[in-house]
Design a protein around this motif. Sequence first.
Motif, mmCIF file in Angstrom:
data_model
loop_
_atom_site.group_PDB
_atom_site.id
_atom_site.type_symbol
_atom_site.label_atom_id
_atom_site.label_comp_id
_atom_site.label_asym_id
_atom_site.label_seq_id
_atom_site.Cartn_x
_atom_site.Cartn_y
_atom_site.Cartn_z
ATOM 1 N N THR A 92 0.846 -1.200 0.000
ATOM 2 C CA THR A 92 0.000 0.000 0.000
ATOM 3 C C THR A 92 0.876 1.243 0.000
ATOM 4 O OG1 THR A 92 -0.078 0.203 2.415
ATOM 5 C CG2 THR A 92 -1.763 -1.190 1.374
ATOM 6 N N ALA A 93 0.313 2.352 -0.470
ATOM 7 C CA ALA A 93 1.041 3.621 -0.510
ATOM 8 C C ALA A 93 1.408 4.082 0.897
ATOM 9 C CB ALA A 93 0.200 4.691 -1.215
ATOM 10 N N GLU A 94 0.568 3.795 1.865
ATOM 11 C CA GLU A 94 0.820 4.221 3.243
ATOM 12 C C GLU A 94 2.070 3.558 3.827
ATOM 13 O OE1 GLU A 94 -2.260 3.102 2.197
ATOM 14 O OE2 GLU A 94 -3.045 5.142 1.973
ATOM 15 N N GLU A 95 2.389 2.369 3.352
ATOM 16 C CA GLU A 95 3.557 1.644 3.854
ATOM 17 C C GLU A 95 4.872 2.190 3.300
ATOM 18 O OE1 GLU A 95 3.016 -2.867 4.336
ATOM 19 O OE2 GLU A 95 1.615 -2.309 2.721
ATOM 20 N N VAL A 96 4.797 2.976 2.237
ATOM 21 C CA VAL A 96 6.012 3.481 1.606
ATOM 22 C C VAL A 96 6.551 4.658 2.413
ATOM 23 C CG1 VAL A 96 7.017 4.498 -0.474
ATOM 24 C CG2 VAL A 96 5.259 2.726 -0.676
ATOM 25 N N THR A 97 7.746 4.456 2.974
ATOM 26 C CA THR A 97 8.441 5.494 3.734
ATOM 27 C C THR A 97 9.876 5.562 3.231
ATOM 28 O OG1 THR A 97 9.224 3.981 5.438
ATOM 29 C CG2 THR A 97 7.030 4.975 5.774
ATOM 30 N N GLY A 98 10.620 6.479 3.778
ATOM 31 C CA GLY A 98 12.032 6.582 3.422
ATOM 32 C C GLY A 98 12.810 5.314 3.747
ATOM 33 N N ALA A 99 12.332 4.562 4.722
ATOM 34 C CA ALA A 99 13.000 3.311 5.101
ATOM 35 C C ALA A 99 12.917 2.269 3.988
ATOM 36 C CB ALA A 99 12.389 2.763 6.386
#
Length: 131
Positions: A92-99
């Motif tokens: 999901t897009a929400e799971e995408v972070t800098g990490a």
Amino acid sequence: MSIKFKVITRKNPRDLAAPEKYYPSSVTGSILDLNELADLVGDGSTVRRNDVYAVLIGLVDVAKKQLELGNMVRLGDLGSFSINVSAIGKDTAEEVTGAAIEKGKIIFRPSSNLKQMLKALKYEKVGESTI
């Protein structure tokens, strides 16, 4: 002038049992560092070598800073540099972070002039060395 190449052998990474094939591999000539580049540019102009060197060092510093800011650096007939990232895909897009970003890399895109130069190159085979 021509670009020199040698012949090398390589296995097919998808089929290690397949017989090796022969490929051309370019041979790098001399490596120019900033000092030599400054000398050559200075010899071809009215600007002194030390001044050219200072400008080249300044160019590297400014380009690095602009890339760190996420900007593209376009150097006219040379081409452009920008940052690209490799990342782990998420559901999901929400799971995408800098990490999720595994690493950054600098991408160089040659100008149309350099691309035309590549099309006009001549090649010369040297030695029969293989890897």
